[in-house]
Structure formats: structure tokens, C-alpha cells
Design an enzyme around this catalytic site. Sequence first.
Site, PDB file in Angstrom:
ATOM      1  N   MET A  30     -14.194 -33.506  -0.903  1.00 53.84           N
ATOM      2  CA  MET A  30     -12.891 -33.478  -0.548  1.00 53.84           C
ATOM      3  C   MET A  30     -12.656 -34.078   1.554  1.00 53.84           C
ATOM      4  SD  MET A  30     -11.035 -29.911  -1.256  1.00 53.84           S
ATOM      5  CE  MET A  30     -12.036 -28.567   0.141  1.00 53.84           C
ATOM      6  N   GLY A  31     -14.323 -35.183   1.170  1.00 53.42           N
ATOM      7  CA  GLY A  31     -14.051 -35.860   2.378  1.00 53.42           C
ATOM      8  C   GLY A  31     -14.435 -35.188   3.375  1.00 53.42           C
ATOM      9  N   GLU A  35     -23.332 -34.233   6.933  1.00 45.07           N
ATOM     10  CA  GLU A  35     -24.676 -35.139   6.219  1.00 45.07           C
ATOM     11  C   GLU A  35     -25.277 -34.294   5.117  1.00 45.07           C
ATOM     12  OE1 GLU A  35     -27.986 -36.524   6.606  1.00 45.07           O
ATOM     13  OE2 GLU A  35     -26.643 -38.182   7.042  1.00 45.07           O
ATOM     14  N   HIS A  37     -22.697 -33.573   2.492  1.00 41.35           N
ATOM     15  CA  HIS A  37     -22.459 -34.399   1.634  1.00 41.35           C
ATOM     16  C   HIS A  37     -23.798 -35.631   1.219  1.00 41.35           C
ATOM     17  CE1 HIS A  37     -18.515 -33.562   3.083  1.00 41.35           C
ATOM     18  NE2 HIS A  37     -18.463 -32.598   1.792  1.00 41.35           N
ATOM     19  N   MET A 184     -24.570 -27.208   7.214  1.00 40.90           N
ATOM     20  CA  MET A 184     -23.522 -28.203   7.943  1.00 40.90           C
ATOM     21  C   MET A 184     -22.322 -27.952   6.582  1.00 40.90           C
ATOM     22  SD  MET A 184     -25.211 -31.423   8.220  1.00 40.90           S
ATOM     23  CE  MET A 184     -26.374 -31.657   9.534  1.00 40.90           C
TER      24      MET A 184
HETATM   25  O1  PAF Z   1     -16.927 -28.363  -2.552  1.00 42.79           O
HETATM   26  C1  PAF Z   1     -16.056 -29.317  -2.529  1.00 42.79           C
HETATM   27  O2  PAF Z   1     -16.456 -29.421  -1.439  1.00 42.79           O
HETATM   28  C2  PAF Z   1     -15.183 -28.484  -3.219  1.00 42.79           C
HETATM   29  O3  PAF Z   1     -14.713 -28.022  -3.322  1.00 42.79           O
HETATM   30  C3  PAF Z   1     -15.111 -29.978  -4.699  1.00 42.79           C
HETATM   31  C4  PAF Z   1     -16.358 -29.685  -5.777  1.00 42.79           C
HETATM   32  C5  PAF Z   1     -15.392 -30.571  -4.634  1.00 42.79           C
HETATM   33  C6  PAF Z   1     -13.678 -29.556  -5.742  1.00 42.79           C
HETATM   34  O4  PAF Z   1     -12.824 -29.958  -4.873  1.00 42.79           O
END
Ligand code: PAF
Length: 290
Positions: A30-31, A35, A37, A184
Site C-alpha cells: 500500500m506504499g 525496509e 517492504h 517496521m
Molecule cells: O499488507 C499490506 O500492505 C496489504 O494488506 C496488502 C497485502 C498490500 C493488500 O492491500
Amino acid sequence: MEIIHTIEWMKQVSRQARLEGRVSGFVPTMGALHEGHMSLVRAALAECRPVVASIFVNPTQFGPNEDLQKYPRTFNEDCGKLENAGVDYLFAPEAGEIYPPGFRTWVNVEGLSERLEGKSRPGHFRGVTTVVLKLLEIVQPHKAYFGRKDAQQARIIRQMASDLHLDTEIVVCPVVRETDGLAMSSRNAYLQQDERRAATVLYRALDGARQSIARGERDALRLTAAIRETLRAEPLTNIDYVQLVDAKTLEPVTRLRGACLALLAVKIGATRLIDNLLIEERAGEFDTNL
Ligand code: PAF
């Protein structure tokens, strides 16, 4: 890195990668990338090509009183991070592309979605599984990467992938922590200075449980009571839940056996944070993973 906004174009690119027999990887986000991600991106890049990331702040997983409007949006910065890491495609659709007028189909993983996070955030997992299935259908990856920080989400997505015979392997990657132990999360950005300091209590409470397990404690009630006590000692915390559950069924356990998760959700001021400890029995010994 090519930025793709439409489902049609994303599907075309995905179809081409499959036709060429390439093993593609996908990191849905979700942006507000941190770190945690980026560790998923690196895991995907180590095993797959092309790697697709998505940025979509999914409205259907937010409750009416949650933080959809104020959820951190840092698109340009995120693009820079993904580009530098070597991601091949970024899928960034508009909400109307994913949920066109008249949309009325939902995915619900029964039995796992109503408890814990699902109890505190009704409808949350229905939104998550619906959007994740849509994204997997559009991107058609061989492997999709999720963080164990959201342990219940990862478990539910695995169940969905298995129940619906999806052609995607769900890979769950370790929690990434700040140097003081705080897991994080994009929501850490909401914390005021004193709250940020207080937030380390989540890690300290779980680390205490880890140490008790290393000393031989196997009783779930005593472990959760000790976690609560540590959390309560921090005045800025407000506990939502602390539970020790079976890692597969997510049902509460009374004694450690097999794979378990100690899960907690705590409000620090106005910010709700979650964290967990994975406990795995191997040949009678318990391995713990924060
Ligand atoms: O974990 C997340 O950021 C969100 O729940 C996902 C998996 C991108 C779904 O919107």
C-alpha cells in the site's frame, strides 16, 4: 522500471512473461515503503524475473473509522526506492480501476478472518483477500511475497491460495525491525516522539516471552499474562488483544505445541500497532522467531 496504471496493460505484460517461461515475482504493497517492504522486494529479486510491485491503498480493507484518508502516501519516494532496487514493473491502479461501479464480488476466508485482527477490524480481511485475489489474477505471478509482521494476513492469504487452487506460491518473509526492536510498519510514522519510545514495549514484551520459553515455560496462560504485564507497565499503551494461538488454525492454545504464534495488538496513543512471535517445535525443542 515501467509504471503501469491499467489492468489491461498489466495483464498483457504478465501474459507475455508467462509465455516466455519466466518465473515472475510480485510484492503487493500500500506504499509508504520501508525496509520491511524492501526486504520482500529483495527476496523476490533473488528468485524471480520480472519482479512486479504494486502500490494500491485498498479502501475496502479500512473500516469507516480507520485511517484511509490519512494513510501515508509517498508515491514519488516509493518509486525511487523500487527503481533503485531493480523492480521491473510497478502496478499502481486507481481505486476505480480495481472497484468499478457495480462491483459486488467478495472473497472471504471463513474461520480465520473473524478472530483477532478480524474481530477488532470487522471486514478488514474480506477487503484484503478480495484485493489480493484481484491483484494475483491481474499480475499472474509465480511467487508473491508477504511479511510475517502481518502473520494473520499471511496465514489467511495462504489458505485462500490453497482453497482457490491459485497458480501462485505464497512466500512469507521474516519481520524486519528497527535497531530498538520495533517492527517496521508504515503506521510507525504516526507516532509522536514519546509514543515512538513507548512503542518498543511490543518488542520487549514478546522478547520476554521468548526468554521464558528458552527457560522452559510452556504454559500459554502464564506467557500471555507476562506479556500483558510488560505492556501494561508502559503508561501510553492500551491493549487490544494478546493471544497465543495455533499457527495454522489461529485458535487459542493452552500449552505450546507444534507451531504457535504469540500475537498482540496495542494502541500507543491513537496509533494501533501489531507484532508477533513465531514459536516452532522441532524434535521437542522450541525455536522462537521475532
Ligand atoms: O499488507 C499490506 O500492505 C496489504 O494488506 C496488502 C497485502 C498490500 C493488500 O492491500
